[in-house]
Design an enzyme around this catalytic site. Structure first.
Site, PDB file in Angstrom:
ATOM      1  N   CYS A 187       0.842  -1.196   0.000  1.00  0.00           N
ATOM      2  CA  CYS A 187       0.000   0.000   0.000  1.00  0.00           C
ATOM      3  C   CYS A 187       0.880   1.250   0.000  1.00  0.00           C
ATOM      4  O   CYS A 187       1.842   1.338   0.777  1.00  0.00           O
ATOM      5  CB  CYS A 187      -0.892   0.002   1.245  1.00  0.00           C
ATOM      6  N   GLU A 217       3.546  -5.717   8.647  1.00  0.00           N
ATOM      7  CA  GLU A 217       3.866  -4.328   8.315  1.00  0.00           C
ATOM      8  C   GLU A 217       5.006  -3.820   9.200  1.00  0.00           C
ATOM      9  O   GLU A 217       5.923  -3.141   8.725  1.00  0.00           O
ATOM     10  CB  GLU A 217       2.628  -3.431   8.493  1.00  0.00           C
ATOM     11  N   THR A 255       0.180   1.594  10.460  1.00  0.00           N
ATOM     12  CA  THR A 255      -0.918   2.339   9.832  1.00  0.00           C
ATOM     13  C   THR A 255      -2.298   1.995  10.385  1.00  0.00           C
ATOM     14  O   THR A 255      -3.256   2.738  10.147  1.00  0.00           O
ATOM     15  CB  THR A 255      -0.957   2.061   8.316  1.00  0.00           C
ATOM     16  N   SER A 357     -10.008  -4.981   5.287  1.00  0.00           N
ATOM     17  CA  SER A 357      -9.679  -6.095   4.402  1.00  0.00           C
ATOM     18  C   SER A 357     -10.854  -7.055   4.200  1.00  0.00           C
ATOM     19  O   SER A 357     -10.696  -8.097   3.566  1.00  0.00           O
ATOM     20  CB  SER A 357      -8.465  -6.859   4.961  1.00  0.00           C
TER      21      SER A 357
HETATM   22  S1  SF4 Z   1      -5.577  -0.100   5.920  1.00  0.00           S
HETATM   23 FE1  SF4 Z   1      -4.582   1.801   5.299  1.00  0.00          FE
HETATM   24  S2  SF4 Z   1      -2.400   1.297   5.102  1.00  0.00           S
HETATM   25 FE2  SF4 Z   1      -3.535  -0.640   5.152  1.00  0.00          FE
HETATM   26  S3  SF4 Z   1      -3.899  -1.121   3.002  1.00  0.00           S
HETATM   27 FE3  SF4 Z   1      -5.674   0.048   3.703  1.00  0.00          FE
HETATM   28  S4  SF4 Z   1      -5.217   2.200   3.174  1.00  0.00           S
HETATM   29 FE4  SF4 Z   1      -3.297   1.035   3.092  1.00  0.00          FE
END
Ligand code: SF4
Length: 399
Positions: A187, A217, A255, A357
């Protein structure tokens, strides 16, 4: 034959077909109680236990079919489970938090794998789960994606996709050594944190990374400057820090953290290191922040909060914790089949959201399943509209 059939449809006295939308919840609970169960229609030789559920739309039913020769203990359990669901039939309101479900980074990562499969054919290897969701990973695996933990599992020269959570430079080096064709689905908001880590470390700072031990991450970000980065998870960790030059300290964050908890940790850091420097804009991404804010808009009024997401989804777990900090009972579910009847006892208002997700169709599935227990009034609580989209990496066939 020890398998119970949870009815997805049944016939009413006039031979009309009646849907049983709550079947996935009933089947899930049977399986958790050790009763083998499938969803389907009743085999003719089975005994059937079924009821009509009052709804505000089409008729609904709820029932199981039990084979005549089933072990008695399983038959008793099946009846017990069915009784539990019958006891929670009734009207409900669902407060639907928005934004919820896929963020721009997840959307992009999933599309990267789909395009790679389309353009390069199966197999396409993916290092780690492309995003932390069992349904997404399962669907891509069915399409031909092969998920690996280690690059050494990928045959030399093959295509590998790096997940949305990012990788350390050591992983990139290993991919080059194995002559892998890399498509990077990291990302862009994770990449931003990597850039900050390199920049802060290059100016000689000790970089305090606020995040969770073992999260992919965090491992990727730490790998950008392993000698300069120290990881803290909470305020207690801050108290234990020993930093040689307290005048040269920066911080970064994972994040997907909870905004309120992270503020406490950063405040503790600032109290210990008054010259603390941080990123120009927050590292907790817009999607995590928005999903937390929208959850807050429903949690107080809800008797129960359901968060759709997998156990390894950091942002989803944070949503559950946040709801509980508001004093509301909350549970993480992968889908409707994880819902327990006991959770719904006395519950008339359900707050519903999904982590970044979790696909939106799982939200539809939960609402549909709840409708199998009675009328459901869905009230959308949208705190902001998300319009951010990320372009695809050129290796993924971006035009
Ligand atoms: S949660 Fe935030 S950092 Fe993680 S993939 Fe989605 S937009 Fe990107």
């Amino acid at each position: 034959m020890n398998q119970v059939t949870v009815l997805t449809h049944l016939s009413d006295p006039d031979d009309r077909i009646v849907d049983c939308p709550a079947a996935p919840m009933l089947a899930g609970e049977l399986r958790r109680r050790g009763v083998p169960a499938v969803c389907g229609v009743s085999p003719e030789q089975d005994r059937m236990f079924a009821v009509a559920v009052p709804t505000d739309g089409d008729a609904a039913g709820l029932g199981v079919a039990v084979p005549g020769d089933i072990e008695p203990r399983l038959a008793w359990k099946a009846r017990d489970v069915l009784a539990g669901w019958l006891s929670v039939i009734g009207p409900r309101t669902v407060l639907l938090a928005g934004p919820r479900s896929f963020c721009a980074g997840v959307d992009r990562a999933v599309e990267v794998v789909r395009r790679a499969l389309r353009d390069r054919g199966s197999p396409v290897y993916v290092r780690k789960q492309i995003v932390h969701n069992v349904h997404v990973v399962g669907e891509l695996a069915r399409l031909g994606a092969v998920f690996v933990d280690d690059l050494d599992e990928v045959p030399r020269g093959e295509t590998v996709v790096f997940s949305a959570h990012g990788v350390s430079p050591a992983v990139r080096t290993r991919a080059a050594e194995r002559e892998l064709s890399v498509i990077d689905a990291t990302c862009p908001l994770v990449s931003k944190v990597h850039v900050e880590a390199r920049r802060f470390a290059a100016r000689g700072d000790t970089v305090v990374l606020v995040g969770h031990v073992g999260h992919e991450e965090v491992e990727g970000t730490q790998g950008e400057a392993p000698h300069a980065i120290v990881l803290v998870q909470d305020v207690a960790d801050v108290a234990r820090l020993r930093i040689d030059d307290p005048g040269k300290v920066s911080y970064l964050t994972q994040t997907t953290l909870a905004v309120d908890e992270t503020t406490d940790v950063v405040d503790a850091l600032r109290a210990r290191y008054p010259h603390l420097r941080g990123p120009a804009t927050d590292d907790i991404c817009y999607a995590s922040t928005n999903r937390q804010e929208s959850l807050l808009a429903v949690a107080d009024e809800a008797d129960l909060v359901l968060v759709i997401g997998s156990v390894n989804s950091s942002n989803s777990v944070r949503l559950v914790e946040l709801a509980r900090r508001q004093g509301t009972t909350a549970h993480l579910i992968d889908d409707a089949s994880d819902i327990r009847s006991a959770w719904l006892t006395g519950v008339r208002t359900v707050g519903l959201t999904a982590g970044a997700s979790a696909p939106e169709q799982l939200v539809d599935g939960v609402i549909a399943a709840l409708r199998g227990l009675g009328p459901v009034d869905v009230v959308a609580r949208t705190t902001t509209r998300e319009t951010l989209r990320f372009g695809l990496p050129s290796a993924a066939g971006a035009s």
